[in-house]
Design a protein around this motif. Sequence first.
Motif, PDB file in Angstrom:
ATOM      1  N   ALA A 137      33.425  53.594 -10.803  1.00 18.55           N
ATOM      2  CA  ALA A 137      33.285  53.668  -9.347  1.00 18.55           C
ATOM      3  C   ALA A 137      31.856  54.083  -9.026  1.00 18.55           C
ATOM      4  N   ALA A 138      31.210  53.284  -8.187  1.00 19.72           N
ATOM      5  CA  ALA A 138      29.820  53.553  -7.826  1.00 19.72           C
ATOM      6  C   ALA A 138      29.756  54.405  -6.551  1.00 19.72           C
ATOM      7  N   VAL A 143      33.714  49.339  -6.935  1.00 16.69           N
ATOM      8  CA  VAL A 143      34.070  49.565  -8.340  1.00 16.69           C
ATOM      9  C   VAL A 143      33.606  48.348  -9.127  1.00 16.69           C
ATOM     10  N   TYR A 144      32.915  48.578 -10.247  1.00 22.98           N
ATOM     11  CA  TYR A 144      32.342  47.488 -11.034  1.00 22.98           C
ATOM     12  C   TYR A 144      32.937  47.446 -12.430  1.00 22.98           C
ATOM     13  N   VAL A 172      20.451  43.779  -3.134  1.00 28.54           N
ATOM     14  CA  VAL A 172      20.335  44.919  -2.230  1.00 28.54           C
ATOM     15  C   VAL A 172      21.732  45.397  -1.839  1.00 28.54           C
ATOM     16  N   GLY A 173      21.968  46.684  -1.908  1.00 26.58           N
ATOM     17  CA  GLY A 173      23.265  47.248  -1.540  1.00 26.58           C
ATOM     18  C   GLY A 173      24.208  47.418  -2.707  1.00 26.58           C
ATOM     19  N   GLU A 174      23.870  46.838  -3.857  1.00 22.21           N
ATOM     20  CA  GLU A 174      24.719  46.996  -5.031  1.00 22.21           C
ATOM     21  C   GLU A 174      24.313  48.251  -5.792  1.00 22.21           C
ATOM     22  N   ALA A 175      25.259  48.817  -6.523  1.00 19.83           N
ATOM     23  CA  ALA A 175      24.990  50.052  -7.281  1.00 19.83           C
ATOM     24  C   ALA A 175      25.443  49.885  -8.723  1.00 19.83           C
ATOM     25  N   LYS A 176      25.072  48.762  -9.319  1.00 22.07           N
ATOM     26  CA  LYS A 176      25.493  48.444 -10.682  1.00 22.07           C
ATOM     27  C   LYS A 176      24.682  49.225 -11.719  1.00 22.07           C
ATOM     28  N   PHE A 182      30.131  43.117 -12.606  1.00 23.18           N
ATOM     29  CA  PHE A 182      30.646  42.441 -11.415  1.00 23.18           C
ATOM     30  C   PHE A 182      31.676  43.322 -10.719  1.00 23.18           C
ATOM     31  N   VAL A 183      31.886  43.029  -9.440  1.00 21.27           N
ATOM     32  CA  VAL A 183      32.678  43.907  -8.599  1.00 21.27           C
ATOM     33  C   VAL A 183      34.176  43.663  -8.777  1.00 21.27           C
ATOM     34  N   LEU A 184      34.916  44.766  -8.862  1.00 23.44           N
ATOM     35  CA  LEU A 184      36.372  44.726  -8.916  1.00 23.44           C
ATOM     36  C   LEU A 184      36.996  45.128  -7.575  1.00 23.44           C
ATOM     37  N   TRP A 185      36.341  46.066  -6.895  1.00 25.69           N
ATOM     38  CA  TRP A 185      36.831  46.552  -5.605  1.00 25.69           C
ATOM     39  C   TRP A 185      35.640  46.689  -4.682  1.00 25.69           C
TER      40      TRP A 185
END
Length: 462
Positions: A137-138, A143-144, A172-176, A182-185
């Motif tokens: 969870a970022a 959630v990635y 931009v806006g991602e917190a990987k 890749f995003v799960l939630w």
Amino acid sequence: MSVRIYNTLTRSKAPLVLLDSKRVRMYVCGMTVYDYCHLGHGRVMVAFDVVTRYLRSRGYVVEYVRNITDIDDKIIKRAQENGEPIDALTARMIEAMHEDEARLNVLRPDHEPRATAHIGDIQRMIQTLIVKGHAYAADNGDVYYRVRSFAGYGKLNNRNPDEMRSGARIEVGEAKEDPLDFVLWKAAKPGETRWPSPWGDGRPGWHIECSAMSTCCLGDSFDIHGGGPDLTFPHHENEIAQSEAATGKPYAMVWMHAGALRVNDEKMSKSLGNFFTLREVFEHHDPESVRYLLLASHYRSPISYTADSLEDARRSLVRFYTALEGVEAAAGEVDGSFAERFFAAMDDDFNTALALAALFDLVRELNRAKGESPQLAPALAFELKRLAAILGLLERAPSDFLRGEAALPLPAEEIEARIEARAQAKRSRDFATADRIRDELDSLGIVLKDGREGTSWVFDKR
């Protein structure tokens, strides 16, 4: 001979070996219901409809699951553009999808799970992945999936994660942690549809939806997973990573992918002006001709949709239905070589092109019998219809297809009246008038066929 299937995962053909005796469990990625189904969707629908029909004809019990994605970025965007609730949009598109598949003579799947009905299952799978260290969870509420935690990532597409990482970047806006993750939630944005979760209000990512729905319906491991050609990466690659990391078991044993559908040898695209929905095509062409076109090539081969190719499909069906016209099909003994060739072709990775070639030879034999051995014609017609039904073809009365009344240049009653006038002229030995009537009808595409039972006709659009 056993059924052999090309497996995208192994890049080879092998006999179908089931996890559970003769029960085939198959999951196919379905439609994201924000718009009407297009020709590419039709290709996938028909391909796996034939797989289902054929395996059942071989005695297998098939449990066919095809999901519906009813929450997604495109759906949210389209509902906002239309100014309508998401559930109203998706309900309307699902109804249209069912209408389109019915016109294509596609059987409904046994189960049609919707993503919004499996939110709890999706969240449980995500939580399992977090506990096992495969997801995180970022800080931004997303959630990635941690791609590098899964050693087999890339195996479906034969791609190395290190090579994939080159050129990948974090938007931009991602917190990987890693550009490949890749995003799960997805954390909900203002005004978006949302569900409560341990990580905050949000909605599922696309990839996790299929992992949850497939395993809920068919179990942690199942026999066949199918879909369109554009889904191998990243969607199906991500499904494998999520599912196998969560369950610790192999996911799908066989991966099947339909070939691409192109329009005039170009990729179908709205920007190119060559994008066609099924219902747009049905406005001008008989749906069975469209189905035939989609079966005339092997399901893995690309298809080029053109006016000429669709006309060829229609003419092929005219030949089939013309052979059946005037014959009362009845079971009886026939040369078994036609069925042997048909089943051998279908056993070899569902080769519908070769199967249709066997049926064309059967048509030639039926036409010969109608003239030389009429007593054999009913059994040959029965065999033709029996085999064609496995492909979802030739299930109408020949007259319904051949006359195509909606497109006739004259009402059917007037055509019949002219045929009777011609017959009367012949009885009166006024052959010039009889020939003139035939020529007039022929100029309109109405082709007459004289036989012992009288004169029949077929409409040839040319």
